[in-house]
Scaffold this motif. Structure first.
Motif, mmCIF file in Angstrom:
data_model
loop_
_atom_site.group_PDB
_atom_site.id
_atom_site.type_symbol
_atom_site.label_atom_id
_atom_site.label_comp_id
_atom_site.label_asym_id
_atom_site.label_seq_id
_atom_site.Cartn_x
_atom_site.Cartn_y
_atom_site.Cartn_z
ATOM 1 N N MET A 1 1.094 -1.288 0.068
ATOM 2 C CA MET A 1 -0.210 -0.449 -0.107
ATOM 3 C C MET A 1 0.967 1.341 0.477
ATOM 4 O O MET A 1 0.826 1.976 0.039
ATOM 5 N N GLN A 2 2.090 1.379 0.708
ATOM 6 C CA GLN A 2 2.588 2.835 1.096
ATOM 7 C C GLN A 2 3.444 3.147 -0.642
ATOM 8 O O GLN A 2 3.828 3.765 -0.487
ATOM 9 N N GLN A 3 4.062 1.469 -1.119
ATOM 10 C CA GLN A 3 4.750 1.874 -2.597
ATOM 11 C C GLN A 3 3.404 2.607 -3.519
ATOM 12 O O GLN A 3 3.771 3.881 -4.383
ATOM 13 N N ILE A 4 2.030 2.120 -3.048
ATOM 14 C CA ILE A 4 1.189 2.927 -4.025
ATOM 15 C C ILE A 4 1.024 4.062 -3.993
ATOM 16 O O ILE A 4 0.925 4.999 -4.956
ATOM 17 N N VAL A 5 0.753 4.474 -2.294
ATOM 18 C CA VAL A 5 0.531 6.234 -2.354
ATOM 19 C C VAL A 5 2.060 6.504 -2.776
ATOM 20 O O VAL A 5 1.744 7.920 -3.179
ATOM 21 N N HIS A 6 3.213 5.722 -2.817
ATOM 22 C CA HIS A 6 3.727 7.077 -2.817
ATOM 23 C C HIS A 6 4.307 7.344 -4.747
ATOM 24 O O HIS A 6 4.014 8.342 -5.084
ATOM 25 N N TYR A 7 3.733 6.613 -5.611
ATOM 26 C CA TYR A 7 4.573 6.546 -7.098
ATOM 27 C C TYR A 7 2.579 7.074 -7.024
ATOM 28 O O TYR A 7 2.593 7.811 -7.899
ATOM 29 N N SER A 8 1.701 7.233 -6.504
ATOM 30 C CA SER A 8 0.306 7.811 -7.120
ATOM 31 C C SER A 8 0.398 9.650 -6.636
ATOM 32 O O SER A 8 -0.023 10.077 -7.894
ATOM 33 N N LEU A 9 0.945 9.936 -5.516
ATOM 34 C CA LEU A 9 1.703 10.805 -5.721
ATOM 35 C C LEU A 9 2.514 11.641 -6.743
ATOM 36 O O LEU A 9 2.777 12.751 -7.379
ATOM 37 N N HIS A 10 3.369 10.929 -6.284
ATOM 38 C CA HIS A 10 4.954 11.557 -7.590
ATOM 39 C C HIS A 10 4.292 10.969 -8.857
ATOM 40 O O HIS A 10 5.074 12.110 -10.364
ATOM 41 N N PHE A 11 3.544 10.557 -9.508
ATOM 42 C CA PHE A 11 3.445 10.044 -10.372
ATOM 43 C C PHE A 11 1.019 11.059 -11.101
ATOM 44 O O PHE A 11 1.243 11.681 -12.073
ATOM 45 N N LEU A 12 0.412 10.427 -10.352
ATOM 46 C CA LEU A 12 -1.313 10.908 -10.537
ATOM 47 C C LEU A 12 -1.306 12.295 -9.823
ATOM 48 O O LEU A 12 -1.798 13.242 -10.963
ATOM 49 N N HIS B 1 7.824 16.934 -4.931
ATOM 50 C CA HIS B 1 9.064 15.675 -4.633
ATOM 51 C C HIS B 1 9.127 15.308 -3.041
ATOM 52 O O HIS B 1 8.613 14.243 -2.623
ATOM 53 N N MET B 2 9.492 16.647 -2.490
ATOM 54 C CA MET B 2 9.983 16.548 -0.914
ATOM 55 C C MET B 2 8.840 15.852 -0.157
ATOM 56 O O MET B 2 9.184 15.401 0.714
ATOM 57 N N PHE B 3 7.950 16.642 -1.025
ATOM 58 C CA PHE B 3 7.198 16.357 0.667
ATOM 59 C C PHE B 3 5.958 14.647 0.535
ATOM 60 O O PHE B 3 6.132 13.994 0.854
ATOM 61 N N THR B 4 6.156 14.329 -1.035
ATOM 62 C CA THR B 4 5.940 12.509 -1.443
ATOM 63 C C THR B 4 7.228 11.619 -0.068
ATOM 64 O O THR B 4 6.904 11.172 0.660
ATOM 65 N N ASP B 5 8.517 12.029 -0.234
ATOM 66 C CA ASP B 5 9.007 11.328 0.434
ATOM 67 C C ASP B 5 8.910 11.456 1.173
ATOM 68 O O ASP B 5 9.486 10.762 2.169
ATOM 69 N N PHE B 6 8.701 13.219 1.907
ATOM 70 C CA PHE B 6 9.341 13.121 3.223
ATOM 71 C C PHE B 6 7.366 12.487 3.769
ATOM 72 O O PHE B 6 7.663 11.478 4.881
#
Length: 116
Positions: free
Chosen positions: A1-12, A93-98
């Motif tokens: 789930m964490q990866q889905i949220v992470h990459y959704s924030l980065h790309f969607l 991007h920094m927010f997403t990584d945070f």
């Protein structure tokens, strides 16, 4: 789930940011925002190269507090639309990584001290 949220924030989610920035040129702006992912090239300087438990924020040069301050100042003071959008993309991007750091370290209270 964490990866889905992470990459959704980065790309969607950046699609929504691009649309709010300019409804007519949103695709062009989405591409610009997606290009800000190149900030992760600073991960190539890390030893070891990959550590799943490492927080990017404060570790990599382009993810440092100084760099993030520059992104925030650019969002505020740069008047050129594309350059301002690049700063917005870098900050998001920094927010997403945070968010990812908090999620990763949620299981380790002492690890969170390194983030804050």
């Amino acid at each position: 789930m964490q990866q889905i949220v992470h990459y959704s924030l980065h790309f969607l989610v950046i699609g929504g940011i691009a649309y709010l920035y300019d409804k007519e040129k949103w695709l062009k702006y989405w591409l610009i925002l997606a290009a800000t992912m190149l900030v992760d090239l600073d991960h190539l300087l890390a030893v070891p190269l990959f550590d799943p438990d490492r927080c990017s924020i404060g570790f990599h040069p382009l993810h440092s507090e100084i760099a993030i301050t520059g992104y925030v100042l650019g969002m505020i003071f740069i008047k050129h639309r594309v350059l301002r959008l690049v700063c917005i993309g870098l900050f998001f991007h920094m927010f997403t990584d945070f968010v990812d750091c908090i999620w990763t370290y949620a299981k380790c209270a002492t690890c969170l001290q390194d983030v804050f």
